[in-house]
Each structure stands twice: as C-alpha cells, then as structure tokens.
Design a protein around this motif. Structure first.
Motif, short mmCIF file in Angstrom:
data_model
loop_
_atom_site.label_atom_id
_atom_site.label_comp_id
_atom_site.label_asym_id
_atom_site.label_seq_id
_atom_site.Cartn_x
_atom_site.Cartn_y
_atom_site.Cartn_z
N GLU A 1 56.02 67.35 9.96
CA GLU A 1 56.36 67.88 8.71
C GLU A 1 57.46 68.81 8.89
OE1 GLU A 1 52.91 69.51 7.06
OE2 GLU A 1 51.62 67.46 7.14
N LEU A 2 58.18 69.07 7.67
CA LEU A 2 59.23 70.11 7.52
C LEU A 2 58.73 70.98 6.43
CD1 LEU A 2 61.01 67.88 8.95
CD2 LEU A 2 62.90 68.74 7.41
N THR B 1 71.17 72.79 13.56
CA THR B 1 69.96 72.03 13.01
C THR B 1 68.66 73.00 13.64
OG1 THR B 1 68.39 70.21 12.96
CG2 THR B 1 69.84 70.43 14.82
N VAL B 2 67.64 73.19 12.89
CA VAL B 2 66.57 73.50 13.40
C VAL B 2 65.50 72.57 13.80
CG1 VAL B 2 67.03 75.90 12.14
CG2 VAL B 2 65.88 74.04 11.03
N ILE B 3 65.90 71.37 13.66
CA ILE B 3 64.90 70.29 14.00
C ILE B 3 65.42 69.34 14.91
CG2 ILE B 3 63.68 70.38 11.85
CD1 ILE B 3 65.42 67.76 10.99
N GLN B 4 64.85 68.63 15.63
CA GLN B 4 65.14 67.50 16.41
C GLN B 4 65.33 66.17 15.39
OE1 GLN B 4 66.95 65.83 18.76
NE2 GLN B 4 65.90 67.01 20.22
N VAL B 5 66.04 65.80 15.04
CA VAL B 5 66.58 64.79 14.33
C VAL B 5 65.86 63.59 14.55
CG1 VAL B 5 68.14 63.30 12.92
CG2 VAL B 5 68.65 65.76 13.19
N SER B 6 66.02 62.89 15.70
CA SER B 6 65.64 61.63 16.37
C SER B 6 63.99 61.68 16.36
CB SER B 6 66.08 61.18 17.69
OG SER B 6 65.84 62.33 18.56
N ASP B 7 63.49 62.71 16.43
CA ASP B 7 61.98 62.90 16.64
C ASP B 7 61.32 63.42 15.21
OD1 ASP B 7 62.06 62.33 19.21
OD2 ASP B 7 62.25 64.47 19.73
N THR B 8 62.02 64.00 14.35
CA THR B 8 61.35 64.50 13.30
C THR B 8 61.50 63.42 11.83
OG1 THR B 8 61.65 66.65 14.03
CG2 THR B 8 61.26 66.46 11.49
N LEU B 9 62.66 63.06 11.77
CA LEU B 9 62.95 62.19 10.66
C LEU B 9 62.90 60.79 10.43
CD1 LEU B 9 66.43 64.01 9.28
CD2 LEU B 9 64.21 64.35 8.73
N SER B 10 62.23 60.29 9.87
CA SER B 10 61.99 58.64 9.69
C SER B 10 63.55 57.90 9.33
CB SER B 10 61.07 58.26 8.75
OG SER B 10 61.63 58.58 7.38
N ALA B 11 63.31 56.59 9.26
CA ALA B 11 64.61 55.87 9.02
C ALA B 11 65.07 56.31 7.55
CB ALA B 11 64.16 54.19 9.02
N VAL B 12 64.13 56.54 6.64
CA VAL B 12 64.32 57.02 5.47
C VAL B 12 65.19 58.35 5.32
CG1 VAL B 12 63.78 57.50 2.97
CG2 VAL B 12 62.73 55.47 4.18
N GLY B 13 64.63 59.20 6.08
CA GLY B 13 65.22 60.48 6.34
C GLY B 13 66.51 60.58 6.78
N ILE B 14 66.79 59.84 7.78
CA ILE B 14 67.98 59.54 8.62
C ILE B 14 69.05 59.00 7.50
CG2 ILE B 14 69.17 58.43 10.38
CD1 ILE B 14 66.84 58.78 12.08
N ALA B 15 68.48 58.08 6.61
CA ALA B 15 69.36 57.55 5.72
C ALA B 15 69.77 58.53 4.76
CB ALA B 15 68.81 56.43 5.06
N PHE B 16 68.87 59.44 4.14
CA PHE B 16 69.31 60.65 3.27
C PHE B 16 70.34 61.46 4.17
CE2 PHE B 16 65.03 60.25 1.17
CZ PHE B 16 65.57 59.38 -0.01
#
Length: 449
Positions: A41-42, A61-76
């Motif tokens: 969660e963010l 960034t304050v998050i690990q993109v590859s571990d936190t965001l889904s495919a939809v989140g990475i598209a956004f």
C-alpha cells in the motif's frame, strides 16, 4: 469576476496550474489500490512524492517501484514521465490536432511559455515535430534495447518491457527503473551503457537542437545553426568531458582502484552524463568519495539544456555567465560569441536564475538540515546531494531519500516542481504586472565587491 480571474491567470500561471493539476491527478491514480501489487500500500504522501518526481522527470523516490507498483501503476508512472518529459503543451497540442481544433493565439502563447521560446511563429509545427521526434527516438531505443535484452530475460515480452521502460526513462531523463537496481545489472555491458547515454544526450541537449540537426541533415548547403544551438551544444559536451575527466581524477586510486581502464572510462563517462539530469546509475553512488559527491552535486545544479527534458540552471545560463565574466576581465561592455552579441536582457536573466538557484538551494539545505538534525543516518553531504538532485531534476540519490522526514519530502517536492517548470516561469508566475513610472530618481553609484 470572470475578467478579474482572466487578468490574474497569466500564461505563466496557467502553465504552473497545468503541472500542478497533472501532479495531483497522477498522485490519485498511483494511490488507487489497482496501482499496487498485492500486499503493498502507498500512503498519499508517498503517491504524491512519486507523482511529482515522475512529472518533473526527476527520479527521486520513496518506494521501490518494481516491488510496490502493479502493471497498471507502472503504466500510470510511465505516462506521468511522458507528460513531464515531452511537456504538457506538446501533448495538449497533439490532442487538439487529433480532434481537429484550431490552435488559437492564447494557446500558442502557452506553448511558447512551456517551451521557453520567444516567438509565436511555428509553435504548432514545433510541437508536432517534438512529439513525433520524441516518440520516434523512444521507439527506436525500445527496439534496440529490447532486442538486445533478449539475452538477459527469459521471455520476449519481459525483454521489450524492460527495454521500453529503460528507453523512456533515459530519453525523458526521468531516472526511474523497473529492475529494482537501476542499471547496476548492466554495469559491465558497455553496449547498454552507450545506448542509454545516447538517449540521455538526445533528451537533454534540447528539442530546438534536435530540430536543427534534422533540418541540417536534409539541407546541408543552405542551413546555418542558430546561436542557441552552437552555445548550448558546445557547453553541454564541454561540461560532459570535464565532468568525466574530473570524476576519473577524483576516484583514481579510490573507488576505481583495481578496475580495468575501460571500466573506469565508461563509469566516468556514464556518471558525468547521468548527473546532468538523467538520474540512472550503474553503481551505488554513496560509494564515491566526498569530493566526487560534491562535484556531482555541481553537475546536477548545471543540468541540461533549455527546452529539453532536463532541469538545473541550464547550459546557456552557465555559458552566458562565463562569457560575461570573460568580457568584463577583457574590459568589454558587450558579450560576444560565435560572431554574435548576447542581448543585455539575457545577461540579466542569467543573473536572476543563478541568484535564485543559489539562494533557494542554500535555503533548502538549511531547512532540511534542521528537519533532519535528529536523524543520525543523514549527513550534510547527503542533504546537499539530495537537494541538488531534486532542484536539478536529476534523481540520483545516496539512498537516503526514504529516510527523510515528511517536511523534508514536502520541500524536495517543491524543489522538483520548480526545477521542472523552470525558474523563470516560476518567477514570472508570481511577478506583478509592470507599471509605467512617471518619474525617475537621480542615479548614484554603489560600491560593489
């Protein structure tokens, strides 16, 4: 009421408002549960920080993109990087053209402000060319890297997905990655480093330069490069070479001790290129010595060229500053370069940009130092490096961005925002309307220096 609002909303304020709206919109999209991987969660502050960093094409960034965001989140996230990299008005112009709308005078003025131009003519054509050229370069980068990545990844989809995101991140100088380790897995693959550096150069050198190069290739006999292209290109690559040589000299016998000469060569070149605004890394930056971190902070402050995807004070500002100092030392009142004379207004703008940047950077360093005084893990060099990275929209980090407190994160977001919209646009947005003075005071000299 409507007339008062129209008077208050200058083109500069409308550009500011458009970027604020985009950052808030993408923060909400990244905050949605559909944008997160299961079990992650963010908080809204984390989503907002990521959004501001993406639209400002910074990469902190304050998050690990590859571990936190889904495919939809990475598209956004990728869409936010594209909006920030190419520019809101470029994409807006494309939408207007797709729906067959005529670009009126006020919209052309917004385009001119967003792209830091001085004339109305050719704005729509410029936006179309920028969009097509940017998408073409990104597609070529995805094809080259994706095809090459087939040797690294098991599936074709994964290879082109990694290649496409890397190409987008490099060209927009956004600095985000989906590997979880930036470009560290490819640190010894010089082909990947060369392609990524080429994409970084293409994004940071400035869209007007790319337009002129394309025109030169189609009409070599009758074409002359503009003063802007000559100055910004010369300055950009001169700083790049000096940065690479300086990094090598400072780390020779330290971090580079025991490395092969070719690895030292590529590491120095890549780090000089990425500090200019890209933010991608091939190593743990915190492993560098203190002098190198200070040097890289200075390179991040310089940044990329105007009308590019990068931030910083920009190359032309640096060039005009040194040319003005040189002219003063030679006893000349005017500034000349490449058989042209620099406009006095540009000298004034150079002074304003550098002064604001220095004061803003020192103020931010002081405030974050106060916010983090109880944080034993954060040292002054970390604050200087992170602040320079945010203000220069670079994105390189010593790895402590996530350890900062919320007030520090808010301040970093403000720096990234100002760095993306540009110092002059920001200052013009708060500037009061000029009023004609009906009288003048006697002039008196001041003691300076």
């Amino acid at each position: 009421m409507k007339n008062i609002f129209a008077e208050k909303m200058t083109p500069f304020r409308m550009i500011i408002g458009a970027y604020v709206f985009s950052m808030l919109l993408f923060s909400l999209l990244l905050w949605l549960p559909i944008s997160h991987q299961p079990g992650h969660e963010l908080t809204y502050i984390e989503a907002l920080f990521t959004s501001v960093s993406a639209v400002s094409v910074t990469g902190l960034t304050v998050i690990q993109v590859s571990d936190t965001l889904s495919a939809v989140g990475i598209a956004f996230l990728a869409l936010a990087m594209q909006v920030g990299g190419i520019g809101i008005m470029s994409l807006g112009t494309f939408v207007w053209m797709v729906f067959g709308r005529k670009i009126n005078l006020s919209q052309r003025l917004l385009i001119m402000v967003d792209q830091n131009q001085y004339k109305f003519s050719g704005m729509v054509k410029l936006m179309r060319n920028i969009l097509l050229l940017a998408l073409g370069i990104e597609a070529m980068g995805m094809l080259i890297l994706g095809t090459y990545f087939l040797r690294y990844f098991d599936s074709t989809w994964e290879a082109y997905y990694q290649g496409g995101f890397a190409a987008l991140s490099a060209f927009t100088n956004a600095g985000f990655d989906v590997t979880g380790q930036s470009l560290i897995p490819f640190a010894e693959d010089y082909y990947v480093l060369f392609v990524v550096m080429t994409l970084i150069f293409a994004g940071a050198i400035g869209f007007p330069v790319l337009m002129e190069v394309r025109e030169y290739l189609t009409n070599r006999e009758r074409f002359n490069f503009s003063l802007f292209t000559k100055v910004t290109t010369t300055t950009y690559f001169l700083v790049f070479v000096l940065g690479a040589v300086s990094i090598w000299a400072l780390e020779f016998g330290f971090y580079y001790d025991g490395m092969a000469w070719h690895q030292q060569f590529f590491f120095s070149m890549f780090n000089s290129a990425t500090t200019r605004s890209a933010g991608l890394s091939v190593m743990d930056v915190s492993a560098f010595s203190l002098p190198t971190l200070l040097l890289m902070s200075g390179l991040m402050v310089i940044g990329a060229s105007p009308s590019s995807v990068g931030g910083g004070i920009r190359t032309t500002t640096l060039a005009v500053m040194f040319l003005t100092i040189r002219s003063f030392a030679l006893g000349r009142s005017d500034v000349k370069v490449f058989n042209r004379q620099i406009d006095p207004e540009d000298k004034q703008r150079t002074f304003i940009v550098i002064s604001f940047f220095i004061v803003g950077l020192l103020a931010a360093i002081t405030l974050i130092s106060a916010f983090e005084r109880g944080n034993a893990e954060v040292e002054l060099i970390d604050i200087i490096f992170e602040t320079s990275s945010a203000f220069g929209t670079c994105g390189l980090s010593t790895g402590l961005t996530d350890d900062f407190s919320t007030p520090s994160h808010v301040l970093l977001m403000c720096l990234m925002f100002i760095g993306r919209v540009g110092i002059l646009v920001f200052l013009f947005s708060v500037k009061k309307k000029e009023t004609k003075s009906h009288y003048r005071y006697p002039t008196e000299r001041m003691i300076i220096g």
